[in-house]
Design a protein around this motif. Sequence first.
Motif, short mmCIF file in Angstrom:
data_model
loop_
_atom_site.label_atom_id
_atom_site.label_comp_id
_atom_site.label_asym_id
_atom_site.label_seq_id
_atom_site.Cartn_x
_atom_site.Cartn_y
_atom_site.Cartn_z
N GLN A 141 26.14 -3.54 4.77
CA GLN A 141 25.46 -4.47 5.66
C GLN A 141 24.55 -5.39 4.84
O GLN A 141 24.30 -5.17 3.66
N GLU A 142 24.02 -6.42 5.47
CA GLU A 142 23.21 -7.39 4.75
C GLU A 142 21.74 -7.02 4.70
O GLU A 142 20.99 -7.56 3.88
N ARG A 143 21.31 -6.11 5.58
CA ARG A 143 19.90 -5.76 5.65
C ARG A 143 19.74 -4.24 5.74
O ARG A 143 20.68 -3.54 6.11
N PHE A 144 18.55 -3.78 5.39
CA PHE A 144 18.21 -2.37 5.54
C PHE A 144 16.95 -2.27 6.39
O PHE A 144 16.25 -3.27 6.61
N THR A 145 16.68 -1.08 6.90
CA THR A 145 15.49 -0.89 7.73
C THR A 145 14.60 0.16 7.09
O THR A 145 15.05 1.02 6.31
N GLY A 146 13.31 0.11 7.44
CA GLY A 146 12.38 1.04 6.85
C GLY A 146 11.20 1.36 7.75
O GLY A 146 10.80 0.55 8.60
N HIS A 147 10.69 2.55 7.55
CA HIS A 147 9.40 2.96 8.13
C HIS A 147 8.58 3.47 6.96
O HIS A 147 8.99 4.40 6.25
N ALA A 148 7.41 2.87 6.74
CA ALA A 148 6.56 3.25 5.61
C ALA A 148 5.18 3.62 6.12
O ALA A 148 4.62 2.93 6.98
N GLU A 149 4.66 4.69 5.56
CA GLU A 149 3.29 5.10 5.86
C GLU A 149 2.53 5.19 4.54
O GLU A 149 3.00 5.82 3.58
N VAL A 150 1.36 4.54 4.53
CA VAL A 150 0.55 4.51 3.32
C VAL A 150 -0.83 5.08 3.65
O VAL A 150 -1.54 4.53 4.50
N ASP A 151 -1.17 6.18 3.02
CA ASP A 151 -2.53 6.72 3.13
C ASP A 151 -3.41 5.98 2.13
O ASP A 151 -3.01 5.77 0.97
N ALA A 152 -4.61 5.62 2.57
CA ALA A 152 -5.50 4.86 1.70
C ALA A 152 -6.94 5.21 1.99
O ALA A 152 -7.27 5.78 3.03
N GLU A 153 -7.80 4.87 1.02
CA GLU A 153 -9.24 4.99 1.19
C GLU A 153 -9.82 3.58 1.24
O GLU A 153 -9.60 2.78 0.33
N LEU A 154 -10.57 3.29 2.32
CA LEU A 154 -11.26 2.02 2.44
C LEU A 154 -12.68 2.17 1.89
O LEU A 154 -13.42 3.06 2.33
N ARG A 155 -13.04 1.31 0.96
CA ARG A 155 -14.38 1.38 0.37
C ARG A 155 -15.45 0.85 1.31
O ARG A 155 -16.62 1.20 1.18
N ALA A 171 -15.06 2.18 6.95
CA ALA A 171 -14.83 2.75 5.63
C ALA A 171 -14.31 4.18 5.79
O ALA A 171 -14.59 4.86 6.77
N GLY A 172 -13.54 4.63 4.80
CA GLY A 172 -13.01 5.99 4.84
C GLY A 172 -11.50 6.01 4.82
O GLY A 172 -10.84 5.03 4.46
N ARG A 173 -10.94 7.14 5.26
CA ARG A 173 -9.50 7.32 5.19
C ARG A 173 -8.80 6.56 6.30
O ARG A 173 -9.27 6.50 7.43
N VAL A 174 -7.61 6.01 5.96
CA VAL A 174 -6.79 5.32 6.94
C VAL A 174 -5.33 5.55 6.57
O VAL A 174 -5.00 5.71 5.38
N THR A 175 -4.46 5.58 7.57
CA THR A 175 -3.02 5.58 7.35
C THR A 175 -2.45 4.33 7.98
O THR A 175 -2.67 4.06 9.17
N LEU A 176 -1.76 3.53 7.17
CA LEU A 176 -1.10 2.31 7.63
C LEU A 176 0.37 2.60 7.82
O LEU A 176 1.03 3.12 6.91
N ALA A 177 0.89 2.30 9.02
CA ALA A 177 2.30 2.58 9.33
C ALA A 177 3.01 1.28 9.65
O ALA A 177 2.52 0.47 10.46
N PHE A 178 4.17 1.07 9.03
CA PHE A 178 4.93 -0.17 9.16
C PHE A 178 6.35 0.14 9.60
O PHE A 178 6.98 1.06 9.06
N ASP A 179 6.87 -0.64 10.53
CA ASP A 179 8.30 -0.66 10.83
C ASP A 179 8.82 -2.04 10.50
O ASP A 179 8.24 -3.06 10.92
N TYR A 180 9.94 -2.10 9.79
CA TYR A 180 10.38 -3.39 9.27
C TYR A 180 11.86 -3.33 8.91
O TYR A 180 12.48 -2.26 8.89
N ASP A 181 12.43 -4.50 8.64
CA ASP A 181 13.73 -4.58 7.98
C ASP A 181 13.67 -5.71 6.97
O ASP A 181 12.73 -6.52 6.97
N ALA A 182 14.65 -5.76 6.08
CA ALA A 182 14.63 -6.74 4.99
C ALA A 182 16.03 -6.92 4.46
O ALA A 182 16.90 -6.06 4.65
N PRO A 183 16.27 -8.04 3.77
CA PRO A 183 17.60 -8.26 3.19
C PRO A 183 17.79 -7.47 1.90
O PRO A 183 16.85 -7.29 1.12
N PHE A 184 19.00 -6.99 1.67
CA PHE A 184 19.36 -6.54 0.33
C PHE A 184 19.35 -7.75 -0.59
O PHE A 184 19.80 -8.84 -0.22
#
Length: 885
Positions: free
Chosen positions: A59-73, A123-136
Amino acid sequence: MRLLLLASTALFLAAPALAQQAPVPAPATATPGPVPLGQLPDTARPTAYRIDLTVRPEQERFTGHAEVDAELRRATPSLYLHGNGLAVATVLARVGGRTVTARYTQVDASGVARLDFATPLPAGRVTLAFDYDAPFMTGAEGLYRAKVGDDWYAWTQMEPIDARRMFPGFDEPGFKTPFTLSVTAASGQKVFANTPETATTPAGAGLTRHVFAPSKPLPTYLVAIAVGPFDVVPGDAPANAVRTTALPYRAIATKGQAERLRLAATEGPKILALHEQYFGIPYPYEKLDQIAGPVMSGAMENAGLVSYNDTLLLLDPDAPASQRRGFGTVVAHELAHQWFGDLVTPKWWTDIWLNESFAEWAGNRVGEIWQPGLGTDVAQLAEAFTAMDTDSRASGRPIRQEITRNDQIASAFDSITYQKGGQVLTMVERYLGAEKFRRGVQFHLNRFRYANAAADDFFESMATGSGDPGIVPVFRSFVTQTGVPVIRIRADGAGRWQLSQQRYRPIGVAAQPAPQTWTVPVCARQGETRSCTLLGSATGTLALRGSGIAVPNADGAGYWRYSLDDAGWAGLLGGADTLPAREAMAAADSLWADFLAGNASFARVIAGARAFAAHRERSATLQLPQAIAEVEQLDLSPAATAGLRRLAGELSLPRLRALGAVSFAPSAYAGEETGQALLRQNLVDYAAQTARDAALRSQLADAAEGALAATPRPVDPSYRELAFAVAVEDRGVAFMNRLRDSLAESGDPLFRSHAVRALGHATSAAEVARALEFTRDPALQSTERLTLMTRLAYQPLGRDALLALFTRDFDGAIAGVPAFARARIPTLFGGYCSADKADAVEALFRPRLAMLGGGALELSQALGAIRQCVALRTAKRAEVEAALR
């Protein structure tokens, strides 16, 4: 990362669209500040990633779900991060038991993105969650795909800043976190990642989800996956004195290539063990997969899943020595990165030299140990001389280059970082002593394991670990300055050399505003006796302690050139054929450099070439003859050109005939010592292409025709590319068409590489036009189109055709160029030797550098090379003409 195509550009690849974004509630406040075009603000620091992809390469595109744990200063209503070409549908921030929506916007073409939150985050801990697709992608950047035979495959190439094409995040080397990957693919497909697979589960009709173990802390640029119907050949990496358990090891390639993986499966673990022995640290990851693909432009050190171009990892039993050398040095380079780069990572791209210089040095060191007869040691030195040529131009950069913007990063991956850096390390190691140097390296790796380090950290480690803080000024002077030192040597008749140093400046390069000095380890050899001094000022003295011919730059280890008076050159060249290979090469390089600087005469250069003609080492034999061939750029008269051809024949044909009858049949020289085989191959190439020997060229072209006949007569792979190139030049478009058809039908990566490179030897207008058509040919992989384009730029008519293409349709020509390669496009035109052409190149590219995403340094270097050639022609053409007539 080891690049094979540092000056290459693919011109006809599909470009991805910019990301689109589903609407979300407007942010409560919006005070994001200026767009960060270099390092991100320190507002957030990632601590872990969980990435779940669905990858269907057909296919021409792929899909993704990404979660990023981070610390906000600090509390913030918005946040900068990275994402390039991602169509983000939703973004959620989970913080303190609540969920906050956000708007995602890509704000710069380099992949800078901004999140604007519906309410400010504390400030403190946060989890950012993304749903997306993109081209190969279709070139080796981000997550890319290619069709091989009837099957589709996907691989990744993230360095330097293309992880942001596969997932949103904080795409900087200073952020090292664990990654947990899962990939859903068609059932029956093989899926690989950095870490071992821990589970597979059904994921709907015809799909399977592959789950991988969390990784050790990694920067984003080392994340890797691959999906497709691959062949897998297990290897054996047993326990050793450093690593007490066996290591899971596999060699991987596209379907049908298993037999060509045997060398990688058996020899890769041996190369790994040599590194473990030197570093004294076990391989730092859970498993090691080495994977090949046809689109990769070199190799990449992804932790646990190292990727290579097919020609580097797939070898037939009769693979030529050059391919075996490439396998050994590049595999050793990438495996060295598992310590220098992966285990210890730079804090920012300014110190990428800590990765690449060390991998280059260690790769050549281990490659030479792995198979000494392949000429790795002398090949490394020849590449260092090429780096010196680049480093001698008016426009340049130091090994450690301050990088403040994304569009400067690509310039750091060049011969200065790789070859200059590697030679500087060789110089320091030989001066300091191998064991003291090794202790410094080991101290540094243990001090920063699984963490980040910068240049000052490294200097401190080397001083402490080696026990010699005096080595730090040597490192600093070579790492932080642009240019090559030249040491003027004059014997005083009392067993001493009087030394003076300055920046080497060839004709056509203006003097620097202020004098430069380095802290230079100057070593000489007399007999078996080595004498050294540390030259830290403009002048100094070296006391010689041996007997016999005094040879500057002992073992060719120094990153410097030397200048002698005529009597000094005559004395050194009197024993030219007795010098060890690296010292002979250093002498030849310095003599040629002395001519280019206006000191030595061209007649002295010719005498030097004749003196080295009988040398046992091929690189020493042909280094000066190959340099002399460059004077053809100076617009020589027909008489002088004929004289150049005669001289080239005198420097090659007698030695070639002394080696016996020339045959291009496979196994014609079975059992021959590798060094002699390589010498014959180099002499054939020089005699055919520089001397233009008619009989030899006819023999080569006939061999090429026979290789493509209905009943093929195979050509020894060591000569095949040359045979094809000569046939392209002499037999024209008809042969090119047959060669293209054979290429399209072949599954042999080395054959395909030889064919593509040969097609770039188009020399007539009709041949060039046909070659340009092949750059759009779907039968060629994107990397092959890139190679063909680059090879065309070496030919005068091909270069003119490319310049016309860019002048006619610049936007269309660069539309699909991979971002990493765009800045290098101007270097394709550095082979001109005309002020008018320099003006045309500058007028074309200078106003369009922003469209290239960088390239100011590369353009200046290309223009410098052209104008340097013009100055040399003005100053030296009459002298060259007289000598050649």
